[in-house]
Design an enzyme around this catalytic site. Structure first.
Site, PDB file in Angstrom:
ATOM      1  N   LEU A  73       0.493 -12.798  11.913  1.00 51.39           N
ATOM      2  CA  LEU A  73      -0.123 -13.971  11.289  1.00 51.39           C
ATOM      3  C   LEU A  73      -0.317 -13.840   9.792  1.00 51.39           C
ATOM      4  CD1 LEU A  73      -2.638 -15.201  13.983  1.00 51.39           C
ATOM      5  CD2 LEU A  73      -0.282 -15.859  13.541  1.00 51.39           C
ATOM      6  N   ARG A  74      -0.230 -12.656   9.247  1.00 49.61           N
ATOM      7  CA  ARG A  74      -0.257 -12.444   7.784  1.00 49.61           C
ATOM      8  C   ARG A  74      -1.596 -12.753   7.122  1.00 49.61           C
ATOM      9  NH1 ARG A  74       3.887  -9.595   8.766  1.00 49.61           N
ATOM     10  NH2 ARG A  74       5.957 -10.502   8.696  1.00 49.61           N
ATOM     11  N   HIS A 242       9.192  -6.185  22.762  1.00 45.93           N
ATOM     12  CA  HIS A 242      10.546  -6.644  22.375  1.00 45.93           C
ATOM     13  C   HIS A 242      11.674  -5.670  22.733  1.00 45.93           C
ATOM     14  CE1 HIS A 242       9.014  -5.608  18.013  1.00 45.93           C
ATOM     15  NE2 HIS A 242       9.300  -4.480  18.637  1.00 45.93           N
ATOM     16  N   ASP A 315       7.571 -13.057  18.921  1.00 41.48           N
ATOM     17  CA  ASP A 315       7.758 -12.020  17.901  1.00 41.48           C
ATOM     18  C   ASP A 315       7.790 -12.648  16.503  1.00 41.48           C
ATOM     19  OD1 ASP A 315       7.814  -9.377  17.309  1.00 41.48           O
ATOM     20  OD2 ASP A 315       9.905  -9.027  17.845  1.00 41.48           O
ATOM     21  N   PHE A 333      12.424  -7.192   7.356  1.00 42.19           N
ATOM     22  CA  PHE A 333      12.747  -7.464   8.761  1.00 42.19           C
ATOM     23  C   PHE A 333      11.945  -8.669   9.259  1.00 42.19           C
ATOM     24  CE2 PHE A 333      13.728  -2.868   8.542  1.00 42.19           C
ATOM     25  CZ  PHE A 333      14.932  -2.821   9.221  1.00 42.19           C
TER      26      PHE A 333
END
Lengths: 434, 316
Positions: A73-74, A242, A315, A333
């Site tokens: 979510l930064r 993942h 993701d 990435f």
């Protein structure tokens, strides 16, 4: 926000989908205030009472809102890439009503105050519900255990070092063991760091032709093999995030057959794309773990079909232009995924790999169950977290229309089928497609 | 049964392997010494002419003082040798030390060493009796005996009691000796700790394993807290003192699960606010921590008496 007053609302003419109970039938659903009251094929057969507001679904699917168990979510720290508000808007546009965020923010989510900050901010915003993972080790440094007990009490659902693998075997052993004391799980980014170091895409012919440093598929298998030994040693609850390689999935398949307490998820890029998406150095296709070979992609689909893979997560990894408009090796990435989670996952249904109910289950009830979250199913008395979607409507993925602050989608321009029409959280309409 | 035959061993290296009758006999003898220690004239002559050396390779104040006092009350000559373990190149030097002591005609050697098994190694090489004053994470037999004496005097018996041992069981020699002793004497033993502080296959030691204090303390008669060596633990075995105290520190709230007359014990030295609430540690209604120290001297007197009496006998 178009917040409806808390009254009674009837969703009629719907195809009710509830993976937890196996319900797939035409019918209606009634909410009162924040909760589901009742639902079923026969509801309102004799008409809806006049004091109940009616939402006509016109034959579209009505399902539990999606539970996305892996998003970045930064906020706090990198709000120029994504904030809790922009992620909340992207989530509801994607039909996601609950999401679980990684602790790799600035500051790191490794103390009670930050856990409470994220939960409180998300509540104030009132969009998708946000549940944090907390750091397994302080500052994600892989050395000292974080306050796993106190953080779990404060609401951290599980513990992970996010996009970094827990590389030290002794630390992982103690993390699994200590977390098991409190009945919470450790989520691993299964990639052997020494093998991945410097690599930017799947190791193989494609990387060789492009002249890019590769990450061998064995990086995933090696970390998983090691971790299975540690799970066996500790009895700790383990979740691999993942998964993207045939060998990795096979390791989890065998571990489950032996009765180890392990689970795993994958993300849409790993069953919808392969390394060819990198094409001519497309940095939006630079993901971690990297897009793998076509054989690996097929193995992911097979893992979803046979139940080895327990859940699908977006993701979601927002990156701004400055982080992606760079030579491939230097680019960051990650790809955004909240708004493409449903339509890309529905490809598995349209291609005949899984039923519609199975797909929705992998996106709702299954992740909720892994995380012990009271979400992801239609249930009388449960919070009315719902989505209405058209499973067939064709369109192209158009990142310019994303609500997310970042537009770095590996699915840019992809033709897909399926669109979210309405999203409801705690009985309130929070998203409506134009 | 005379005192010479109650304890047919040359050394006291551990509790494991002792018979219930041997433990009972040591406790009975200790009981006598408690009374004698409380009387006005405490000086005895039982060990007159005997030499006791406290050979400590690890820092200790209370155990060393306790043995010193025990020896002196019995009339022995007591000498303290403090050896810094870091300055010792282990193995060979330990045996060299044994040879040196043999030449001095020592009667009893009390040894503490940071390595498990070091006391046993030394005992194989010396002519005198050896008492294990604590070896690594292995055993601390006199601590278990003094704990048992404290419990027996308060509760009247050991069998049938339920005892919870809480905290760093993994590194604790006190826990191991207590587990062996209490099991031998017919008590039920529980351990309560985060999984990172339990030895592997802990249940094979004959204990019931708990990870939650309220459940682990439910209806117990005795709560034994262990010292957390937090300076060595932080980050690796436990995240923080704050978290440790919250979940595993003993306070009135967690203690409420135990029997109303449950006793609180601690081998010392305590970390107040880490493994035990400060007020609770001082609560004379519940805590027998100071009593344990008193019992320690009596137990060590009994051990010294029994082992010196055995010196002339030939045990294998």
């Amino acid at each position: 926000m178009a917040a409806l007053p808390p009254g009674r609302i009837a969703y009629v003419n719907a195809r009710l989908l509830d993976p937890a109970s196996g319900l797939d039938a035409a019918g209606a659903l009634l909410t009162d205030g924040e909760t589901i009251v009742e639902f079923g094929p026969g509801l309102f057969a004799a008409g809806v009472p006049s004091d109940v507001e009616v939402v006509d679904c016109a034959g579209a699917c009505l399902a539990p809102g999606l539970v996305d168990m892996r998003v970045q979510l930064r906020e706090p720290g990198e709000e120029h890439k994504e904030s809790l508000r922009s992620a909340g808007e992207a989530a509801v546009a994607g039909g996601v009503t609950s999401m679980v965020c990684l602790p790799n923010t600035h500051p790191v989510i490794d103390d009670v105050a930050t856990v409470e900050f994220v939960a409180r901010r998300a509540r104030q915003i009132g969009l998708a519900k946000v549940y944090p993972y907390a750091a397994a080790t302080k500052q994600l440094e892989g050395k000292e255990l974080s306050e796993i007990g106190l953080l779990a009490e404060a609401g951290a659902l599980a513990f992970t070092d996010g996009t970094k693998a827990l590389r030290n075997a002794q630390t992982m052993r103690r993390a699994l063991s200590y977390a098991a004391t409190f009945g919470v799980m450790i989520v691993q980014h299964p990639e052997e760091p020494a093998l991945a170091e410097g690599g930017v895409m799947n190791e193989g012919e494609m990387a060789s032709r492009l002249g890019l440093a590769g990450i061998p598929p064995a990086a995933e298998a090696m970390m998983l093999e090691r971790d299975m030994r540690l799970v066996e040693l500790t009895g700790g609850r383990y979740h691999a995030a993942h998964l993207c390689t045939a060998d990795g999935i096979d390791i989890i398949r065998r571990a489950k057959a032996r009765g180890l307490p392990v689970s795993c998820d994958t993300a849409p890029p790993y069953f919808a794309l392969n390394e060819l998406a990198v094409g001519e150095y497309r940095t939006f296709a630079k993901l971690s773990p990297p897009l793998r070979s076509e054989d690996d992609r097929r193995a992911v689909v097979q893992g979803l079909r046979d139940g080895t893979i327990d859940a699908i997560a977006s993701d979601h990894a927002p990156q701004d232009q400055d982080s992606k408009r760079l030579p491939f090796a230097q680019a960051a990435f990650g790809g955004v995924g909240l708004e493409t989670l449903l339509p890309v996952s529905l490809e598995l249904y349209h291609n005949g790999h899984l039923s519609l109910l199975e797909i929705i289950g992998l996106l709702t009830a299954a992740p909720a169950r892994l995380l012990n979250l009271a979400a992801g199913q239609l249930k009388a008395g449960a919070p009315a977290d719902l989505m209405v979607f058209d499973a067939d409507q064709p369109h192209r993925i158009a990142p310019d229309n994303f609500r997310s602050k970042s537009k770095n989608s590996p699915f840019d321009g992809r033709p897909v089928q399926g669109r979210v029409l309405l999203t409801v959280i705690d009985g309130r309409l929070v998203y409506q497609a134009k | 049964m005379t005192r010479e035959t109650i304890f047919p061993h040359r050394h006291l290296l551990g509790i494991q392997g002792l018979a219930p009758t041997e433990i009972s006999a040591l406790l009975d003898l200790s009981d006598d010494y408690v009374d004698k220690n409380r009387s006005a004239d405490r000086k005895m002559t039982t060990l007159r002419g005997k030499t006791v050396i406290n050979l400590f390779f690890e820092n200790s104040t209370r155990t060393r003082t306790s043995f010193e006092l025990a020896g002196k009350r019995l009339g022995a000559d007591v000498i303290n040798m403090q050896v810094s373990a870091s300055s010792v190149a282990k193995g060979e030097t330990l045996i060299d030390t044994a040879m040196t002591l043999n030449a001095m005609h020592v009667d009893v050697l009390v040894v503490r060493h940071p390595d498990s098994g070091a006391v046993k190694l030394l005992s194989d090489k010396v002519n005198c009796a050896v008492i294990n004053g604590g070896d690594g994470s292995h055993e601390h037999p006199t601590q278990a005996l003094l704990d048992a004496l404290t419990i027996r005097r308060r509760k009247g018996h050991l069998d049938g009691l339920t005892v919870a041992i809480c905290g760093d069981v993994l590194h604790s020699r006190v826990a191991r000796s207590n587990i062996h002793l209490l099991n031998t004497m017919g008590a039920q033993v529980r351990v309560v700790a985060p999984r990172t502080l339990l030895p592997s296959q802990a249940e094979r030691l004959g204990v019931e394993v708990f990870h939650d204090m309220r459940r682990g303390l439910a209806d117990v008669d005795i709560v034994m807290m262990l010292r957390v060596q937090h300076e060595r633990m932080l980050g690796s075995f436990i995240p923080s003192i704050r978290e440790y105290f919250h979940f595993f520190g003993l306070d009135y709230e967690k203690l409420a699960a135990a029997k109303p007359d449950a006793l609180i014990m601690h081998p010392g030295p305590m970390n107040r606010g880490v493994e035990i609430d400060s007020d609770l540690a001082d609560d004379v209604e519940r805590s027998v921590i100071r009593e344990q120290v008193e019992m320690g001297v009596a137990v060590r007197m009994a051990c010294l008496e029994v082992l010196t009496a055995n010196l002339q006998k030939d045990f294998r």
